[in-house]
Design a protein around this motif. Structure first.
Motif, short mmCIF file in Angstrom:
data_model
loop_
_atom_site.label_atom_id
_atom_site.label_comp_id
_atom_site.label_asym_id
_atom_site.label_seq_id
_atom_site.Cartn_x
_atom_site.Cartn_y
_atom_site.Cartn_z
N GLU A 62 27.43 91.08 44.14
CA GLU A 62 26.98 90.69 42.80
C GLU A 62 26.08 91.76 42.19
N VAL A 63 25.31 92.44 43.03
CA VAL A 63 24.48 93.53 42.51
C VAL A 63 25.36 94.63 41.94
N LEU A 64 26.42 94.97 42.67
CA LEU A 64 27.33 96.02 42.20
C LEU A 64 28.02 95.62 40.90
N THR A 65 28.47 94.38 40.80
CA THR A 65 29.15 93.95 39.58
C THR A 65 28.17 93.83 38.41
N THR A 66 26.95 93.41 38.69
CA THR A 66 25.94 93.33 37.63
C THR A 66 25.62 94.72 37.10
N TYR A 67 25.50 95.68 38.00
CA TYR A 67 25.26 97.06 37.58
C TYR A 67 26.41 97.53 36.69
N ALA A 68 27.64 97.25 37.11
CA ALA A 68 28.81 97.67 36.33
C ALA A 68 28.80 97.01 34.96
N ASP A 69 28.45 95.74 34.90
CA ASP A 69 28.42 95.03 33.62
C ASP A 69 27.38 95.66 32.68
N GLN A 70 26.20 95.94 33.21
CA GLN A 70 25.14 96.53 32.39
C GLN A 70 25.53 97.94 31.93
N LEU A 71 26.15 98.67 32.83
CA LEU A 71 26.56 100.03 32.51
C LEU A 71 27.58 100.06 31.37
N GLU A 119 23.83 101.51 50.73
CA GLU A 119 23.19 100.35 51.37
C GLU A 119 23.92 99.06 51.02
N LEU A 120 24.29 98.93 49.77
CA LEU A 120 25.01 97.72 49.35
C LEU A 120 26.39 97.66 49.99
N GLU A 137 16.91 91.21 45.08
CA GLU A 137 16.11 90.10 45.60
C GLU A 137 16.81 88.76 45.43
N HIS A 138 17.68 88.66 44.42
CA HIS A 138 18.25 87.35 44.08
C HIS A 138 19.77 87.28 44.18
N LEU A 139 20.43 88.43 44.31
CA LEU A 139 21.89 88.44 44.29
C LEU A 139 22.45 89.01 45.59
N ALA A 140 23.66 88.58 45.91
CA ALA A 140 24.37 89.16 47.05
C ALA A 140 24.76 90.60 46.73
N PRO A 141 25.01 91.45 47.73
CA PRO A 141 25.35 92.85 47.48
C PRO A 141 26.50 93.05 46.50
N ALA A 197 12.31 104.91 36.88
CA ALA A 197 11.54 103.77 37.39
C ALA A 197 12.08 102.46 36.87
N ALA A 198 12.48 102.42 35.61
CA ALA A 198 13.01 101.18 35.04
C ALA A 198 14.34 100.80 35.67
N GLU A 199 15.20 101.79 35.89
CA GLU A 199 16.50 101.50 36.50
C GLU A 199 16.32 101.02 37.94
N ARG A 200 15.44 101.66 38.67
CA ARG A 200 15.22 101.26 40.06
C ARG A 200 14.61 99.86 40.15
N ALA A 201 13.72 99.54 39.21
CA ALA A 201 13.11 98.22 39.21
C ALA A 201 14.15 97.14 38.91
N ALA A 202 15.07 97.43 37.99
CA ALA A 202 16.11 96.47 37.66
C ALA A 202 16.99 96.19 38.88
N VAL A 203 17.41 97.24 39.55
CA VAL A 203 18.27 97.06 40.72
C VAL A 203 17.51 96.34 41.84
N ALA A 204 16.25 96.68 42.03
CA ALA A 204 15.45 96.01 43.06
C ALA A 204 15.35 94.52 42.78
#
Length: 211
Positions: free
Chosen positions: A100-109, A154-155, A94-98, A83-90
């Motif tokens: 940027e979402v992928l790169t943000t996920y990679a950075d956090q990972l 989807e991204l 809402e605020h980032l381009a697709p 639930a926490a991971e899904r909420a973070a990605v959601a």
């Protein structure tokens, strides 16, 4: 995004028997808070219900009132992490381009993979410990793995990738490999390698010539 999260995370579901007002009971909160770090650090099957009861300072009656079996507690643990991971990605979506979402996920990972106490992906760990695909614990892990691939697809589709499902499988494979490669690899190298490999998947999946 991959390590256990606190039960009081805003996205955390109510686990165990709810309180009278329908919220999270304090006893169930303590049980999960005691179990989660141990499940992650020591392995799920290695941690007994008795150890969790002692750490949470609850009686057997209290424990089993909230979690009739240890498997119910494991399901609650994985559901909370998911639930926490899904909420973070959601929130990112809402605020980032697709892209940027992928790169943000990679950075956090990569930040987590190189951090202290990292023990890999809790869902892959659960898959390794619960080989039966029909087991409740395994189903939760598999459902989250499906969510990872679906979200990536989807991204990627939003980026114009024609066969987004296939490319999503490749990105998730890179995610899994980065978690294993994190041990003994500095964060800068791991982050650069993951981003370069991910970009290569996207670029080669896009229509048109590859330069």
């Amino acid at each position: 995004m991959t390590a256990p999260v606190a039960l009081d995370h805003p996205a955390a579901p109510v686990v165990g028997r709810p309180s009278r007002d329908g919220g999270q009971s304090d006893a169930a909160r303590r049980i999960l808070a005691a179990a989660g770090p141990r499940f992650y650090a020591e392995g799920i099957r290695a941690v007994s219900a008795d150890v969790v009861m002692a750490d949470a300072h609850v009686t057997k009656a209290t424990f089993y009132r909230h979690f009739p079996t240890k498997d119910d507690l494991v399901v609650a643990y994985l559901t909370t992490v998911a639930a926490a991971e899904r909420a973070a990605v959601a929130a990112w979506r809402e605020h980032l381009a697709p892209a940027e979402v992928l790169t943000t996920y990679a950075d956090q990972l990569t930040a987590q993979a190189c951090g202290d106490g990292f023990r890999g992906c809790p869902f892959l760990n659960a898959v390794a410990e619960y080989p039966d695909p029909h087991h409740p614990v395994r189903r939760v892990a598999d459902e989250h793995r499906t969510w990872l691939r679906t979200t990536a697809a989807e991204l990627l589709a939003a980026l114009g990738v024609p066969d987004a499902d296939q490319a999503a499988v490749q990105l998730v494979m890179l995610r899994d490999g980065a978690m294993l490669a994190g041990t003994g690899v500095d964060g800068v190298t791991l982050a650069r390698s993951l981003l370069e490999a991910g970009r290569a998947v996207v670029v080669r999946s896009l229509p048109g010539p590859v330069g």
